[in-house]
Design an enzyme around this catalytic site. Sequence first.
Site, PDB file in Angstrom:
ATOM      1  N   HIS A 279      -8.826  -3.948  -8.381  1.00 39.29           N
ATOM      2  CA  HIS A 279      -9.701  -4.347  -7.269  1.00 39.29           C
ATOM      3  C   HIS A 279     -11.191  -4.214  -7.573  1.00 39.29           C
ATOM      4  O   HIS A 279     -12.019  -4.548  -6.728  1.00 39.29           O
ATOM      5  CB  HIS A 279      -9.348  -3.544  -6.022  1.00 39.29           C
ATOM      6  CG  HIS A 279      -8.034  -3.947  -5.424  1.00 39.29           C
ATOM      7  ND1 HIS A 279      -7.760  -5.228  -5.011  1.00 39.29           N
ATOM      8  CD2 HIS A 279      -6.893  -3.243  -5.216  1.00 39.29           C
ATOM      9  CE1 HIS A 279      -6.517  -5.297  -4.547  1.00 39.29           C
ATOM     10  NE2 HIS A 279      -5.964  -4.107  -4.671  1.00 39.29           N
TER      11      HIS A 279
ATOM     12  N   ARG B 224      -6.359   1.137 -14.558  1.00 38.13           N
ATOM     13  CA  ARG B 224      -5.407   0.335 -13.778  1.00 38.13           C
ATOM     14  C   ARG B 224      -5.572  -1.124 -14.169  1.00 38.13           C
ATOM     15  O   ARG B 224      -6.661  -1.691 -14.060  1.00 38.13           O
ATOM     16  CB  ARG B 224      -5.633   0.519 -12.281  1.00 38.13           C
ATOM     17  CG  ARG B 224      -4.626  -0.302 -11.469  1.00 38.13           C
ATOM     18  CD  ARG B 224      -4.481   0.183 -10.046  1.00 38.13           C
ATOM     19  NE  ARG B 224      -5.562  -0.204  -9.167  1.00 38.13           N
ATOM     20  CZ  ARG B 224      -5.497  -0.164  -7.841  1.00 38.13           C
ATOM     21  NH1 ARG B 224      -4.373   0.259  -7.247  1.00 38.13           N
ATOM     22  NH2 ARG B 224      -6.531  -0.509  -7.096  1.00 38.13           N
TER      23      ARG B 224
ATOM     24  N   ASP C 114      -5.177  -1.703 -27.052  1.00 39.37           N
ATOM     25  CA  ASP C 114      -5.946  -1.894 -28.287  1.00 39.37           C
ATOM     26  C   ASP C 114      -7.390  -1.404 -28.157  1.00 39.37           C
ATOM     27  O   ASP C 114      -7.963  -0.910 -29.131  1.00 39.37           O
ATOM     28  CB  ASP C 114      -5.926  -3.368 -28.714  1.00 39.37           C
ATOM     29  CG  ASP C 114      -4.633  -3.742 -29.457  1.00 39.37           C
ATOM     30  OD1 ASP C 114      -3.820  -2.836 -29.746  1.00 39.37           O
ATOM     31  OD2 ASP C 114      -4.450  -4.939 -29.738  1.00 39.37           O
TER      32      ASP C 114
ATOM     33  N   GLU D 278       4.356   0.910  -4.105  1.00 38.32           N
ATOM     34  CA  GLU D 278       3.492   0.668  -2.946  1.00 38.32           C
ATOM     35  C   GLU D 278       4.003  -0.473  -2.077  1.00 38.32           C
ATOM     36  O   GLU D 278       3.222  -1.202  -1.472  1.00 38.32           O
ATOM     37  CB  GLU D 278       2.051   0.407  -3.405  1.00 38.32           C
ATOM     38  CG  GLU D 278       1.925  -0.587  -4.546  1.00 38.32           C
ATOM     39  CD  GLU D 278       0.501  -0.747  -5.047  1.00 38.32           C
ATOM     40  OE1 GLU D 278      -0.434  -0.239  -4.419  1.00 38.32           O
ATOM     41  OE2 GLU D 278       0.314  -1.408  -6.082  1.00 38.32           O
TER      42      GLU D 278
ATOM     43  N   ASP E 221      -1.444  -0.295   0.382  1.00 35.15           N
ATOM     44  CA  ASP E 221      -0.494  -1.408   0.280  1.00 35.15           C
ATOM     45  C   ASP E 221       0.826  -1.085   0.973  1.00 35.15           C
ATOM     46  O   ASP E 221       1.429  -1.951   1.611  1.00 35.15           O
ATOM     47  CB  ASP E 221      -0.253  -1.770  -1.186  1.00 35.15           C
ATOM     48  CG  ASP E 221      -1.383  -2.636  -1.731  1.00 35.15           C
ATOM     49  OD1 ASP E 221      -1.622  -3.704  -1.150  1.00 35.15           O
ATOM     50  OD2 ASP E 221      -2.024  -2.235  -2.705  1.00 35.15           O
TER      51      ASP E 221
HETATM   52  O1  LIG Z   1      -2.326   0.832  -2.010  1.00 41.36           O
HETATM   53  C1  LIG Z   1      -3.219   1.636  -2.323  1.00 41.36           C
HETATM   54  O2  LIG Z   1      -3.616   2.553  -1.577  1.00 41.36           O
HETATM   55  C2  LIG Z   1      -3.799   1.484  -3.659  1.00 41.36           C
HETATM   56  O3  LIG Z   1      -3.177   0.930  -4.528  1.00 41.36           O
HETATM   57  C3  LIG Z   1      -5.212   1.906  -3.861  1.00 41.36           C
HETATM   58  C4  LIG Z   1      -6.114   0.799  -3.425  1.00 41.36           C
HETATM   59  O4  LIG Z   1      -5.903  -0.315  -4.232  1.00 41.36           O
HETATM   60  C5  LIG Z   1      -7.552   1.212  -3.497  1.00 41.36           C
HETATM   61  O5  LIG Z   1      -8.280   0.193  -4.071  1.00 41.36           O
HETATM   62  C6  LIG Z   1      -8.127   1.505  -2.182  1.00 41.36           C
HETATM   63  O6  LIG Z   1      -9.510   1.614  -2.252  1.00 41.36           O
END
Ligand SMILES: O=C(O)C(=O)C[C@H](O)[C@@H](O)CO
Length: 266
Positions: free
Chosen positions: A48, A73, A87, A152, A178
């Site tokens: 993100h 991530r 790598d 998630e 999520d």
């Molecule tokens: O679902 C979540 O919680 C995450 O995976 C973390 C978020 O992606 C994170 O970017 C919230 O700021």
Amino acid sequence: MNLPRNAFKAALTSTQTQYGIWAGFANGYAAEIIAGTGYDWMLIDGEHAPNTVPSVLGQLQAVAPYTTAPVVRAVTGDANLIKQLLDVGAQTLMIPMVETAEQAQSLVRAMRYPPHGIRGVGGGLTRATRWDGVPDYLTSAHEELCLIVQVESRIGVENVEAIASVEGVDAVFIGPADLSIGLGHAGNPGHPEVQERIRHAVDATLAAGKACGILAPNEADARRYQDWGCQFIAVAIDISLLRQSAQATLARYREPGTPQTPSRTY
Ligand SMILES: O=C(O)C(=O)C[C@H](O)[C@@H](O)CO
């Protein structure tokens, strides 16, 4: 030179909670500031935050002198992206939205060389091998690589025991944002149904003998998840810290009642 030790992986078996911070600025300068503050680990977010493989590389180089362990991530579990991230020297990868044991197995294979997997050989071109400076990299790399799968979603939690049991999965990381939207409780990870699913995922992961982590910028949440057995917890997000601190500082000077984010006049 020796294969760089993965302090994050080593600490997963420690009895001490590993406190982490989300690094969302996507550049080495900000990442280095974070790395100097003493967190056990930091999440370089390629899902993100606006990261690319070169920007991840820059951040890995920036934080290398510090004790804060970088976790990267990836935006997906694509094997080619995993190859590139490994790598450039990422040793711990977090992969979002893992829902089945088969998916987890293919991630493990993406991180291992044949005959145990499908990772291609970059050899002397790669920072991972320190440009061929690490002897036996091909046979020893897996010892210091660490795979964290994110659970998630409703399906992911239903399959969490099987996912966590996959050989080569080192840890499960629960994504409360999520998971809560997937369960129909958008923006409300505290909803009892979400909390029950989180607890189930933590218990199942620990029962499988794997480490469990979670994102919990709210202190009460973090302490509860710690009590439930989470060993690594991201307790802060750098971007949020900056915004909150900027707002709080300005609020001390503004007249009460002034809008916090006045709109621009053209
Ligand atoms: O679902 C979540 O919680 C995450 O995976 C973390 C978020 O992606 C994170 O970017 C919230 O700021």
